[in-house]
Design a protein around this motif. Sequence first.
Motif, short mmCIF file in Angstrom:
data_model
loop_
_atom_site.label_atom_id
_atom_site.label_comp_id
_atom_site.label_asym_id
_atom_site.label_seq_id
_atom_site.Cartn_x
_atom_site.Cartn_y
_atom_site.Cartn_z
N SER A 1 -127.49 91.43 -66.42
CA SER A 1 -127.80 92.61 -67.44
C SER A 1 -127.52 92.13 -68.58
O SER A 1 -127.03 91.26 -69.27
N ARG A 2 -128.32 92.96 -69.67
CA ARG A 2 -127.78 92.53 -70.99
C ARG A 2 -126.42 93.10 -71.52
O ARG A 2 -125.73 92.31 -72.38
N THR A 3 -125.64 93.68 -70.77
CA THR A 3 -124.18 94.07 -70.78
C THR A 3 -123.49 93.53 -69.65
O THR A 3 -123.66 94.21 -68.50
N ASP B 1 -131.56 89.13 -71.79
CA ASP B 1 -132.12 90.09 -72.61
C ASP B 1 -133.49 89.87 -71.66
O ASP B 1 -134.34 89.21 -71.84
N GLU C 1 -135.48 83.81 -72.00
CA GLU C 1 -133.93 83.89 -71.62
C GLU C 1 -134.12 84.02 -70.05
O GLU C 1 -133.32 83.58 -69.27
N THR D 1 -125.32 87.19 -68.37
CA THR D 1 -126.07 88.29 -69.39
C THR D 1 -127.60 87.71 -69.45
O THR D 1 -127.64 86.63 -69.78
N GLN E 1 -139.66 96.52 -68.76
CA GLN E 1 -139.61 95.02 -68.79
C GLN E 1 -140.15 94.39 -67.41
O GLN E 1 -140.00 93.18 -67.27
#
Length: 405
Positions: A34-36, A61, A67, A59, A88
Amino acid sequence: MKKTLIIGAGGVGNVVAFKCAMNVQTFGNITLASRTVSKCDTIATNVKEKTGVTLSTATVDADSVSELVELINTTQADIVINVALPYQDLTIMDACTQTGVDYLDTANYEHPDTAKFEYKEQWAKDQQFKDANIMALLGSGFDPGVTNVFCAYAQKHYFDEIHTIDILDCNAGDHGYPFATNFNPEINLREVSAKGRYWENGSWIETDPMEIKQVWDYPEVGPKDSYLLYHEEMESLIKHIKGLKRIRFFMTFGESYLTHMKCLENVGMLGIKSVEHKGQKIIPMEFLATLLPDPASLGPRTKGKTNIGIFAKGVKDGVEKTVYIYQITDHESCYAEVLSQGVSYTTGVPAMIGAKLMLEGTWQAKGVYNMEQFNPDPFMDELMTQGLPWKVMELDANDTRRVDT
């Protein structure tokens, strides 16, 4: 050993992580990204404590193809389960075709700047997936997802032709808040505040938001106000269900929810275009989402049941008949099993099942597919053993559970 990459660490991502771990013999080495990354770490800790299975975390994006490609290559994933935001979908699909890895999601693409969702841009990638010799399975949640499979199962076992389908989604859960959404607030509020649409006799008919209501008597729940919305599974089902003349989607809402939503709409809080606020640009809907409870936090306080199914009418051997296929989930039981409320559970379990059937080779083809295009029987069998048991009612042709229209 297989390798599985899950992208997204919200309520649904939590359920998918738990259920993949509970089926680790199929999913092998599991990475949650995840992004976080702290959200992933929390889920991984909970999964380890309850199942004994260790998840890797990362992590990423999900708006960045480069990425995503790097992460897929690093994990050497055999499948990517996309439970990130619908905005997304396209970048994750492109990363999968670049790396030659199968793809699955639970909701179709939405453009962040347009309150509209449709399969067109994902279907357009069919040749891209064929050229990469891989498969994309779209909409492997509950609705879309299980409801599509229910339709395919009804077509295979109960009808020669299905003439009408009503998809019926009831969440009778109570989380105790004056107003909250059961999944991503932006996605939820965009969906229910949009124009309604249903398909009849070859054409789409548009309605005002919440214009059409019926009261439906849901088994184990009771009569509930149910409102016509547009929902993406109808777009694919009209292509694949034989003899279809009409398909509609209804979802339950209480008066308090509708009153809150109308007030928010009237003051502009459901806007998706940026506005100026004290020298800064903000998007009202995004700001509202920061004020509302995180859907992933609703699990320990939500009580009650969901009931989601299809009500289909058609003919078999020249005789008219009606079939109602539905599934009931208890919010508290879901939390006891995977620390999530029922709406996340009913989306996450089917995502795991779809991925399981792909990894095991039961559902496999090259290109982009919707759920109803495959043999429904293996999926229906998995629902029975993975936590979403379903029921069938065969009714007389004129029977209905509609209380009022």
